[in-house]
Scaffold this motif. Structure first.
Motif, PDB file in Angstrom:
ATOM      1  N   THR A 182      -7.495   5.556 -13.811  1.00  0.00           N
ATOM      2  CA  THR A 182      -8.278   5.148 -12.650  1.00  0.00           C
ATOM      3  C   THR A 182      -7.748   3.836 -12.091  1.00  0.00           C
ATOM      4  N   MET A 183      -7.402   2.917 -13.006  1.00  0.00           N
ATOM      5  CA  MET A 183      -6.925   1.627 -12.550  1.00  0.00           C
ATOM      6  C   MET A 183      -5.663   1.793 -11.698  1.00  0.00           C
ATOM      7  N   PHE A 184      -4.758   2.626 -12.188  1.00  0.00           N
ATOM      8  CA  PHE A 184      -3.530   2.801 -11.411  1.00  0.00           C
ATOM      9  C   PHE A 184      -3.784   3.603 -10.147  1.00  0.00           C
ATOM     10  N   GLU A 185      -4.761   4.528 -10.202  1.00  0.00           N
ATOM     11  CA  GLU A 185      -5.069   5.280  -8.987  1.00  0.00           C
ATOM     12  C   GLU A 185      -5.558   4.342  -7.889  1.00  0.00           C
ATOM     13  N   ILE A 186      -6.458   3.417  -8.252  1.00  0.00           N
ATOM     14  CA  ILE A 186      -6.936   2.522  -7.190  1.00  0.00           C
ATOM     15  C   ILE A 186      -5.809   1.599  -6.729  1.00  0.00           C
ATOM     16  N   CYS A 187      -4.867   1.310  -7.637  1.00  0.00           N
ATOM     17  CA  CYS A 187      -3.699   0.527  -7.204  1.00  0.00           C
ATOM     18  C   CYS A 187      -2.914   1.307  -6.161  1.00  0.00           C
ATOM     19  N   VAL A 188      -2.723   2.605  -6.425  1.00  0.00           N
ATOM     20  CA  VAL A 188      -1.983   3.435  -5.476  1.00  0.00           C
ATOM     21  C   VAL A 188      -2.713   3.470  -4.137  1.00  0.00           C
ATOM     22  N   LEU A 189      -4.043   3.624  -4.212  1.00  0.00           N
ATOM     23  CA  LEU A 189      -4.836   3.615  -2.981  1.00  0.00           C
ATOM     24  C   LEU A 189      -4.610   2.323  -2.213  1.00  0.00           C
ATOM     25  N   ALA A 190      -4.652   1.207  -2.951  1.00  0.00           N
ATOM     26  CA  ALA A 190      -4.477  -0.095  -2.307  1.00  0.00           C
ATOM     27  C   ALA A 190      -3.112  -0.173  -1.647  1.00  0.00           C
ATOM     28  N   ILE A 191      -2.073   0.303  -2.369  1.00  0.00           N
ATOM     29  CA  ILE A 191      -0.719   0.259  -1.797  1.00  0.00           C
ATOM     30  C   ILE A 191      -0.669   1.091  -0.519  1.00  0.00           C
ATOM     31  N   ALA A 192      -1.323   2.279  -0.563  1.00  0.00           N
ATOM     32  CA  ALA A 192      -1.297   3.154   0.607  1.00  0.00           C
ATOM     33  C   ALA A 192      -1.953   2.464   1.799  1.00  0.00           C
ATOM     34  N   ALA A 193      -3.125   1.839   1.544  1.00  0.00           N
ATOM     35  CA  ALA A 193      -3.841   1.199   2.646  1.00  0.00           C
ATOM     36  C   ALA A 193      -3.013   0.060   3.231  1.00  0.00           C
ATOM     37  N   LEU A 194      -2.443  -0.784   2.346  1.00  0.00           N
ATOM     38  CA  LEU A 194      -1.654  -1.907   2.841  1.00  0.00           C
ATOM     39  C   LEU A 194      -0.403  -1.399   3.547  1.00  0.00           C
ATOM     40  N   GLY A 195       0.138  -0.275   3.045  1.00  0.00           N
ATOM     41  CA  GLY A 195       1.310   0.311   3.687  1.00  0.00           C
ATOM     42  C   GLY A 195       0.992   0.725   5.110  1.00  0.00           C
ATOM     43  N   ILE A 196      -0.124   1.442   5.277  1.00  0.00           N
ATOM     44  CA  ILE A 196      -0.503   1.883   6.620  1.00  0.00           C
ATOM     45  C   ILE A 196      -0.746   0.672   7.515  1.00  0.00           C
ATOM     46  N   PHE A 197      -1.446  -0.310   6.954  1.00  0.00           N
ATOM     47  CA  PHE A 197      -1.744  -1.518   7.724  1.00  0.00           C
ATOM     48  C   PHE A 197      -0.455  -2.181   8.212  1.00  0.00           C
ATOM     49  N   SER A 198       0.493  -2.365   7.266  1.00  0.00           N
ATOM     50  CA  SER A 198       1.704  -3.098   7.650  1.00  0.00           C
ATOM     51  C   SER A 198       2.561  -2.269   8.597  1.00  0.00           C
ATOM     52  N   MET A 199       2.592  -0.944   8.392  1.00  0.00           N
ATOM     53  CA  MET A 199       3.419  -0.131   9.280  1.00  0.00           C
ATOM     54  C   MET A 199       2.918  -0.219  10.714  1.00  0.00           C
ATOM     55  N   ILE A 200       1.608  -0.131  10.861  1.00  0.00           N
ATOM     56  CA  ILE A 200       1.069  -0.129  12.223  1.00  0.00           C
ATOM     57  C   ILE A 200       1.124  -1.520  12.836  1.00  0.00           C
ATOM     58  N   LYS A 201       0.757  -2.541  12.050  1.00  0.00           N
ATOM     59  CA  LYS A 201       0.719  -3.892  12.612  1.00  0.00           C
ATOM     60  C   LYS A 201       2.121  -4.440  12.833  1.00  0.00           C
ATOM     61  N   LEU A 202       3.014  -4.232  11.859  1.00  0.00           N
ATOM     62  CA  LEU A 202       4.357  -4.802  11.982  1.00  0.00           C
ATOM     63  C   LEU A 202       5.130  -4.106  13.095  1.00  0.00           C
ATOM     64  N   ARG A 203       4.868  -2.813  13.290  1.00  0.00           N
ATOM     65  CA  ARG A 203       5.563  -2.099  14.340  1.00  0.00           C
ATOM     66  C   ARG A 203       5.276  -2.739  15.691  1.00  0.00           C
ATOM     67  N   LEU A 204       4.036  -3.152  15.864  1.00  0.00           N
ATOM     68  CA  LEU A 204       3.664  -3.749  17.135  1.00  0.00           C
ATOM     69  C   LEU A 204       4.413  -5.049  17.390  1.00  0.00           C
ATOM     70  N   THR A 205       4.453  -5.916  16.384  1.00  0.00           N
ATOM     71  CA  THR A 205       5.113  -7.201  16.600  1.00  0.00           C
ATOM     72  C   THR A 205       6.593  -6.991  16.843  1.00  0.00           C
ATOM     73  N   ARG A 206       7.175  -5.996  16.173  1.00  0.00           N
ATOM     74  CA  ARG A 206       8.605  -5.807  16.330  1.00  0.00           C
ATOM     75  C   ARG A 206       8.923  -5.292  17.730  1.00  0.00           C
ATOM     76  N   ARG A 207       8.040  -4.474  18.237  1.00  0.00           N
ATOM     77  CA  ARG A 207       8.276  -3.944  19.570  1.00  0.00           C
ATOM     78  C   ARG A 207       8.290  -5.086  20.584  1.00  0.00           C
ATOM     79  N   LYS A 208       7.415  -6.069  20.344  1.00  0.00           N
ATOM     80  CA  LYS A 208       7.348  -7.200  21.267  1.00  0.00           C
ATOM     81  C   LYS A 208       8.662  -7.968  21.277  1.00  0.00           C
ATOM     82  N   GLU A 209       9.228  -8.151  20.061  1.00  0.00           N
ATOM     83  CA  GLU A 209      10.477  -8.911  19.972  1.00  0.00           C
ATOM     84  C   GLU A 209      11.603  -8.171  20.683  1.00  0.00           C
ATOM     85  N   GLY A 210      11.690  -6.844  20.411  1.00  0.00           N
ATOM     86  CA  GLY A 210      12.779  -6.052  20.986  1.00  0.00           C
ATOM     87  C   GLY A 210      12.482  -5.879  22.446  1.00  0.00           C
TER      88      GLY A 210
END
Lengths: 140, 803
Positions: free
Chosen positions: B775-803
């Protein structure tokens, strides 16, 4: 997509608390009856999602000014911390302990360290679902 | 508590590193280095107390069971060899931290990250030299590579820093992985990760076919770490790190981890001829190549880098040759053991004079703004103290009396000359190369030592070429090199304070088989041996060195003979470039950006591997005797699921698809209710609700559904694959029901849920208690997934602005 859905909004205002209370019940019942941190967390997120459907994202953020990313971190700390705590009692990582205590009014009550661990699960689940939904929802 | 004081000593730098960012954030007025400084000093004094015990070949072992099921224990062993390194790490560490307080300004640099990395390194390095278990050693070993990477890339905005960091990482991690391979081979042969237990079995594993591969792999790890030829190319590029780091990691401690490993593994491998030739030979080649290349450099730090490469080669070759002593029954008159003694002595000396030289170069860089010897010159009058320090350090490095470098260089010559008399492994024919190469390399060592001193401090002063107006360094920057230089002189005049307390017992830990109970190695270092061959070699070095130094401009063209294309650096660059391009081509070949294609791969592999196993193991079996009757509810629900799934295929809009999918999900939840699994039903219901909401959100962002653009072949392939998945899953489900190979573990949970975990809901107790780790590792995986989605969507936006 601004709508003024009066029926949904009115119902939500009442149902929300029922759902959240039920999710808390589920969470605490976990060790003896169906429920637990995972379902409880999902149910709470379900309640917030309902709120999101009835109102828009900004309003919800005003009502619940929570950064759900931190919730994930706090939850993980709870889970890992409970596990590490066992080390101080010379027991293997993640060993749980429980005891029965007599409280006034409540009577014989079981106290578990597993609840702390489950709190971690609860918080992570809420944090994760809400982070995902919020980020995707905010994205234009 | 279960941990001993020694364990805490190793862990303490890691613990302190947690608090550094907090201290940095809240106490900005005081330089963060002052908070770090007490720890290495404390540790140094702590380790000093062990000398009185290790002096008598005593070993202090403290064990802590970490992963007993895999034979991995966190065992700390302090013997003289480990202690010597621990003292170097903490001693030089204290000086370097002190120096860095004046070197790195507190308002310009990110001190928090710097000291966190430095402390990580210190802890990791202590772990390497004090671990008895090879897996633990390996873990700390990789940690040193990792922190070195971070420190080289400390000024990460510079292109060269990133290049150097990547290069060092790639090369040392390559070596680290081969070391792991060697460790595993040793485990296969002996069944233990414990170094002393492996050493006891040396005679058994000597003829094992895996012995030679293990030896080569372990040496590869040591050679990459200690920058031995041809892996030395990372060290000069690592000089992009701040100078305190170069002095600490890339000269005094981390690069000596390879030497430590060779010394530590000597009891296991050293009897083989290959060991002697590889360690001795590669060391000697490195010694020559390093000193030869150092002469052509114009950057002071580059000279020091190549000089470090060369000195590491010197110590390495001595360790290789010293293993010849193992072929004699007793230590007798000390033949061949002198090489090992010289290795240990030079290791200490090198740390003192090279450490001080690095600090001197740091001062010059700090005060003048450049390290280029073509711009420097005439600093003698401006920086008299620094000049004195440089002279002592460089003369010791060149091997001149009365400094400690002279003594160890004499011993080095003795070892090299003696090896010619060794009768095994063809050394009496080819062995003559050893003293010749050693002598030539020493001449070049002499030349570059002179370059460091005289090109910087004498000659014409050129203030117009300097960025700053030079003046003497602040007092704080001078203290650490002064301490080191005093040691150079003290060890030079009284070498025997080291020989009894450290060198002799360290030799005993390198060659435990050579000494019996109550027996000791005897090392006595003296200045004057009479007119021996070593003395004439030294005189030759000085004479030729001076001549070549004076005529340097005339023969410097020699260095242009080797075309640029053939250098090792070019080879590394082109290898890196080609592997990057190749990897990109392969990836582009199958990653076309369509999820359906990836699903096709996944499902095809799924069918292939499961179907094949089912067929190969003849596992398919259908048993109908033990089947429960099918009730009317189950039938209806199953029917709804089938109808729902089929309808999805014909849905015209996404919304319909989602709702249908949700319907299927809810029906499955009802099926759980029928089968009396309330927990599953509950979870399924809520998940279905949340995921439908999520899908709706996602689909809102997608373009309108387009259909009928795929050709028939693609559809047919899809049909085949989906049919295959369905059939495979059905077959497996039927077989798993029919094959009862072992009793179900359900009974265990039924019996113990209340007794051991004090709960009544078995599902939940399994989740949080019995299988809490999952369970501990499962919630870790969940956390990684959430942060992954967050960073993909948020970072994509900032990068588009630069380019």
């Amino acid at each position: 997509m601004k709508t003024n859905d009066l029926i949904l909004q009115t119902v939500t205002k009442i149902v929300l608390f029922v759902v959240i209370l039920f999710s808390i019940h589920l969470f605490f019942a976990g060790h003896y009856y169906p429920g637990g941190g995972f379902v409880g967390g999902l149910m709470t997120s379900g309640a917030i999602v309902l709120l999101l459907l009835a109102f828009d994202l900004k309003t919800v953020q005003n009502i619940l000014p929570i950064d759900y990313k931190y919730l994930i971190g706090i939850g993980l700390l709870f889970a890992v911390g409970t596990g590490t705590g066992a080390l101080f009692f010379d027991a293997p990582f993640l060993t749980h302990a429980f005891d029965y205590v007599y409280f006034p009014f409540l009577g014989k009550t079981a106290l578990h360290t597993a609840v702390l661990f489950d709190t971690g699960v609860f918080l992570v689940v809420v944090g994760v679902t809400m982070t995902i939904i919020q980020t995707i929802g905010e994205d234009e | 508590l279960i941990l001993s004081l020694l364990h805490i000593a190793i862990i303490s730098p890691f613990l302190l590193s947690i608090f550094i960012p907090i201290l940095y954030k809240f106490i900005r007025k005081i330089h963060t280095g002052w908070f770090v400084l007490p720890l290495p000093i404390l540790l140094f004094s702590f380790f000093l107390t062990f000398i009185s015990r290790t002096k008598h070949n005593e070993r202090i072992v403290n064990s802590f069971e970490w992963i007993p099921s895999l034979n991995i224990d966190f065992t700390v062993k302090v013997d003289s060899l480990g202690l010597l390194f621990a003292l170097l790490i903490t001693g030089i560490g204290s000086l370097v931290v002190f120096y860095s307080i004046y070197y790195l300004s507190s308002d310009k640099e990110k001190l928090n990250t710097f000291y966190v990395y430095l402390l990580l390194f210190m802890g990791a390095m202590l772990g390497v030299v004090l671990s008895e278990n090879l897996i633990v050693l390996y873990m700390f070993w990789e940690f040193t590579s990792f922190s070195s990477f971070l420190l080289i890339g400390f000024w990460y905005t510079r292109e060269k820093s990133r290049y150097g960091a990547q290069k060092s990482m790639l090369i040392t991690v390559l070596g680290g992985l081969s070391l792991l391979g060697g460790i595993i081979l040793l485990y296969i042969m002996t069944g233990t990760f414990n170094i002393s237990e492996i050493a006891q079995q040396t005679s058994n594993i000597y003829h094992d076919p895996l012995f030679i591969p293990a030896l080569v792999l372990v040496l590869l790890g040591a050679f990459t770490k200690s920058a031995q030829f041809p892996f030395h190319i990372w060290l000069p590029d690592a000089m992009e790190a701040p100078t305190p780091v170069s002095a600490y990691l890339h000269s005094a401690t981390m690069v000596k981890a390879g030497i430590y490993l060779v010394a530590r593994m000597s009891p296991i491998f050293a009897e083989s001829a290959l060991w002697l030739w590889l360690v001795g030979g590669i060391g000697l080649i490195t010694l020559f190549w390093g000193s030869f290349s150092a002469v052509k450099q114009t950057d002071l730090k580059a000279i020091l880098a190549f000089s470090t490469v060369s000195q590491l080669g010197l110590i390495m070759s001595l360790l290789g040759i010293g293993s010849a002593a193992l072929h004699f029954d007793s230590i007798g008159d000390g033949v061949f053991t002198v090489a090992t003694a010289a290795a240990i002595f030079h290791l200490i000396n090198h740390a003192t004079f090279k450490g001080s030289l690095f600090m001197v170069v740091g001062i010059i860089d700090h005060e003048t703004g450049t390290r280029d010897i073509r711009r420097l010159g005439g600093l003698m009058n401006i920086m008299p103290i620094t000049f004195t320090l440089a002279i002592i350090g460089a003369f010791s490095m060149a091997g001149l009396p009365p400094f400690n470098g002279f003594l160890s260089k004499e011993m080095f010559f003795t070892g090299m000359v003696q090896i010619v008399d060794f009768k095994l492994f063809h050394l009496n024919t080819w062995g003559i190369l050893f003293p010749i190469i050693a002598w030539v390399a020493s001449v070049f060592t002499f030349i570059y030592s002179m370059i460091i001193v005289f090109k910087t401090f004498t000659g014409k002063f050129q203030p117009e070429k300097l960025k700053k107006k030079p003046h003497e360094a602040p007092f704080g920057m001078l203290v650490p090199p002064i301490i080191l230089v005093s040691l150079v002189v003290i060890f030079g005049i009284f070498p025997n304070i080291l020989s009894h307390s450290i060198i002799e017992p360290t030799m005993a830990s390198i060659f435990p088989s050579l000494i019996k109970e109550k027996e000791y190695f005897a090392v006595h270092i003296t200045f004057w041996h009479g007119p021996t061959i070593e003395l004439f070699m030294t005189i030759g070095v000085v004479v030729f060195g001076i001549i070549l130094f004076k005529t340097l401009p005339r023969w410097k063209k020699l260095y242009h003979l080797l075309p640029d294309k053939l250098t090792l650096n070019k080879l590394y660059d082109s290898l890196l470039e080609r592997s990057e391009k190749g990897a990109l081509r392969i990836t582009k070949g199958y990653m076309n950006g369509f999820i359906r294609t990836y699903l096709l791969y996944i499902f095809f592999f799924f069918i292939f591997i499961l179907g094949f196993t089912l067929y190969k193991k003849e596992a398919f079996k259908m048993e109908t005797s033990n089947v429960a009757p099918i009730g009317i509810y189950e039938l209806i629900l199953a029917l709804i699921i089938v109808i729902g799934s089929v309808t999805i295929l014909f849905a015209k809009s996404r919304l319909t698809s989602i709702i249908l999918l949700g319907a299927v999900g809810y029906t499955v939840a009802l099926l759980f209710v029928v089968f009396r699994a309330p927990d599953l039903a509950l979870t399924q219901l809520v998940i279905e609700t949340v995921s439908v909401a999520l899908f709706l959100l996602c689909f809102y962002h997608l373009p309108k559904l387009k259909r009928n653009e795929e050709h028939v072949g693609f559809k047919a392939a899809n049909l085949l694959i989906s049919l295959g998945v369905g059939v495979t899953v059905t077959l497996i489900a039927l077989s798993s029901h029919s094959n009862k190979l072992f009793p179900s573990i359900a009974q265990y949970y039924i019996e113990n849920t209340y007794k051991k975990a004090g709960g009544e809901n078995m599902v939940n107790v399994i989740l949080v208690d019995f299988r809490g780790f999952d369970t501990m590792f499962e919630i870790c995986v969940l956390a990684i997934a959430a942060l992954g989605i967050f960073s993909m969507i948020k970072l994509r936006l900032t990068r588009r602005k630069e380019g």
